[in-house]
Design an enzyme around this catalytic site. Structure first.
Site, PDB file in Angstrom:
ATOM      1  N   CYS A  87       9.740   4.259   2.957  1.00 53.56           N
ATOM      2  CA  CYS A  87       8.812   4.784   2.179  1.00 53.56           C
ATOM      3  C   CYS A  87       9.334   4.082   0.422  1.00 53.56           C
ATOM      4  CB  CYS A  87       8.281   6.191   1.970  1.00 53.56           C
ATOM      5  SG  CYS A  87       7.939   6.621   4.085  1.00 53.56           S
ATOM      6  N   LYS A 140      -1.147   6.814  -0.583  1.00 55.54           N
ATOM      7  CA  LYS A 140       0.113   7.520  -0.510  1.00 55.54           C
ATOM      8  C   LYS A 140       0.769   7.426  -1.384  1.00 55.54           C
ATOM      9  CE  LYS A 140       4.610   8.052   1.933  1.00 55.54           C
ATOM     10  NZ  LYS A 140       5.109   8.101   3.101  1.00 55.54           N
ATOM     11  N   HIS A 142       3.828   7.780  -3.581  1.00 55.07           N
ATOM     12  CA  HIS A 142       5.454   7.632  -3.052  1.00 55.07           C
ATOM     13  C   HIS A 142       6.227   6.720  -4.915  1.00 55.07           C
ATOM     14  CE1 HIS A 142       7.766   9.225  -0.277  1.00 55.07           C
ATOM     15  NE2 HIS A 142       8.456   9.814  -1.099  1.00 55.07           N
ATOM     16  N   SER A 165       5.049  11.971   0.782  1.00 50.28           N
ATOM     17  CA  SER A 165       4.298  11.796   2.248  1.00 50.28           C
ATOM     18  C   SER A 165       4.020  12.784   2.748  1.00 50.28           C
ATOM     19  CB  SER A 165       6.147  11.101   3.556  1.00 50.28           C
ATOM     20  OG  SER A 165       6.474  10.122   3.297  1.00 50.28           O
ATOM     21  N   HIS A 258       1.846   8.327   9.738  1.00 48.57           N
ATOM     22  CA  HIS A 258       2.700   9.229   9.074  1.00 48.57           C
ATOM     23  C   HIS A 258       2.881  10.931   9.485  1.00 48.57           C
ATOM     24  CE1 HIS A 258       6.051  11.326   7.017  1.00 48.57           C
ATOM     25  NE2 HIS A 258       6.658  10.186   6.512  1.00 48.57           N
ATOM     26  N   ASP A 314       4.425  -0.613   5.985  1.00 44.93           N
ATOM     27  CA  ASP A 314       5.783   0.061   5.102  1.00 44.93           C
ATOM     28  C   ASP A 314       6.972  -0.187   5.298  1.00 44.93           C
ATOM     29  OD1 ASP A 314       5.402   1.939   5.825  1.00 44.93           O
ATOM     30  OD2 ASP A 314       5.868   3.638   4.090  1.00 44.93           O
ATOM     31  N   ASN A 315       6.826  -0.559   6.686  1.00 39.70           N
ATOM     32  CA  ASN A 315       8.708  -0.075   7.596  1.00 39.70           C
ATOM     33  C   ASN A 315       8.237   0.113   9.160  1.00 39.70           C
ATOM     34  OD1 ASN A 315       9.217   3.091   5.805  1.00 39.70           O
ATOM     35  ND2 ASN A 315       8.417   3.152   7.777  1.00 39.70           N
TER      36      ASN A 315
END
Length: 492
Positions: A87, A140, A142, A165, A258, A314-315
């Site tokens: 993240c 979000k 982070h 998160s 998530h 983001d991933n």
């Protein structure tokens, strides 16, 4: 991972360059718009490449009809990679255009983090703010929630969202997760809250806060109403900027995929965590897609031909969450999974960083186009240069696995000579090239030169930042220390 390029411009600018190249080669010949364009960046958390229906038409899931339409009307990128497979590093790279090896963000910040994205780094919203844009963020963050590290101190005029998160704080209605987490404490002295520990993957030390600008407006927040709050804020930002005639950057970082997941209640969605199907994830994906559709409709109604919408992730999926994780599509990292562990989020296998990406700009991006151009890249855990991508070939100097569904984790290995995969012939990354072949020798030499140059450029780059990862209990966001889990009134 790196694709052999020593340094990148801001990630959004890199994308814009590709779009402008596409337009110049294939697009309309109309004059460029005289006014500054609007930018809407939508970043989906933990979304898999295969979660976008348009990437896997044969599956016929029909979970992303609005994104499918946006892809049909715009550009779908099939070889786009998030800048990292976790993240904070991914978000830092997107907003600065610099890998974690340069911007200093190599792993995630936490609830007790004192700092965040180094203050020496210049962000995209800072640049656009200076250019006269209204800059707003929803979702979000982070990248540090204290003081100068918060969104409104890093270039955003407005912020509404969570500082980290979904699973880094408790809620009264926990949502769907593995393991299932308990609700926040509703009574008891503060000393009990401070002594509670992280157990079994459930974070219960502090309520998950909703922050507007620099103020906690709800703690613990209600995950089940968050989408509507985000939608209302996004539409308000778009319409207000249009009425003022001011260009805007709207960055929306959605944590729908998530865990813990909080899909809308429906007859086909299980109501308990131990239900053996994936209806919850699909419902969350449809809710995310519906929000994207609402944002797209609002931008079209206000400034249709002068707004770029960029959707990406983001991933990759968090595999250890089993039915609450997304799909990597064909990018299964079979070499790794055959030896143990997962090959998506937290790894540099394709499933960890190849993400669904769509760009939409009526009149500027040709409709129904697809690009297989390699764009962006990913860093390994804690900034290790684990892999290098060169065209169709990908070399692994370090391999490792994340925890898989079921708890299995593979060991990290160092490879000398490196493993090299041909992604055109072997997208599942199952069988590396034979080191004895001429193809391997040629590719290995080319990639080695690029890797050495990249490492040298980083080692001699005087602009490299170092992030401060110190923590302190007092850094945890809390609206009222006298209340259990820092309770404060809900957003009215």
């Amino acid at each position: 991972m790196a694709e052999g390029t020593p340094q990148l411009p801001p990630a959004a600018m890199l994308l814009f360059g590709l779009l402008l190249h596409t337009v110049s080669q294939h697009g309309p010949t109309a004059d460029k718009p005289k006014e500054k364009p609007n930018f809407i960046i939508i970043l989906a958390d933990d979304i898999g490449w295969g979660d976008l229906d348009a990437n896997q038409l044969e599956e016929r899931a029909n979970n992303t009809p609005y994104l499918n339409l946006m892809a049909l009307q715009g550009l779908r990128m099939t070889d786009f990679h998030s800048p990292a497979s976790t993240c904070s590093p991914s978000r830092a790279a997107i907003l600065t255009g610099r890998y974690g090896l340069r911007n200093g963000v190599t792993h995630n910040f936490g609830v007790k983090s004192l700092a965040g994205l180094p203050l020496s780094e210049v962000t995209l919203p800072q640049l656009l703010h200076k250019a006269g844009y209204h800059t707003a963020m929803i979702g979000k963050w982070h990248l540090g929630h204290n003081g100068l590290y918060s969104p409104t101190n890093r270039g955003f005029d407005y912020y509404l969202g969570i500082p980290f998160s979904n699973d880094m704080g408790c809620t009264d209605i926990p949502g769907y997760n593995l393991p299932q987490c308990l609700p926040c404490d509703s009574h008891g002295p503060q000393v009990i809250r401070l002594k509670r520990n992280i157990h079994g993957g459930c974070y219960s030390r502090i309520g998950l806060p909703l922050i507007e600008n620099s103020t906690i407006v709800e703690q613990p927040l209600d995950l089940w109403t968050l989408t509507e709050q985000y939608k209302s804020a996004a539409l308000r930002i778009i319409h207000n900027a249009s009425e003022r005639g001011q260009p805007y950057l709207l960055y929306i970082a959605l944590a729908h995929m998530h865990v813990p997941l909080a899909p809308p209640l429906s007859p086909d969605a299980p109501t308990t965590d131990n239900h053996p199907n994936s209806g919850v994830y699909a419902a969350s994906l449809r809710e995310l897609d519906s929000l994207v559709g609402a944002i797209k409709n609002a931008s079209e109604a206000t400034d249709r031909d002068n707004t770029l919408i960029w959707f990406t992730g983001d991933n990759g999926p968090w595999e250890q969450k089993c039915q609450y994780a997304g799909s990597v599509g064909p990018f299964r990292g079979k070499w790794q999974t055959s030896k143990g562990g997962g090959s998506a989020k937290q790894t540099t296998w394709e499933g960890g960083h190849r993400v669904p990406t769509v760009a939409y700009w009526p009149g500027r991006i040709p409709a129904n186009t697809t690009s297989s151009s390699l764009l962006s890249g990913a860093a390994g855990r804690f900034g290790d240069l684990q892999t290098v991508r060169s065209g169709r070939h990908k070399a692994f100097y370090i391999t490792g696995a994340a925890e898989a569904c079921g708890g299995e984790t593979g060991k990290q290995q160092v490879h000398d000579p490196p493993l090299i995969f041909d992604l055109e012939r072997d997208e599942a990354e199952e069988t590396p090239l034979d080191v004895k072949t001429t193809e391997y020798q040629v590719v290995a030499e080319r990639i080695a030169r690029r890797r050495e140059k990249l490492l040298w450029d980083i080692a001699t780059d005087k602009s490299v930042s170092i992030a401060d990862y110190r923590t302190d209990e007092s850094a945890a966001p809390c609206c009222d220390l006298t209340q259990t889990v820092c309770r404060c009134p809900r957003l009215g």
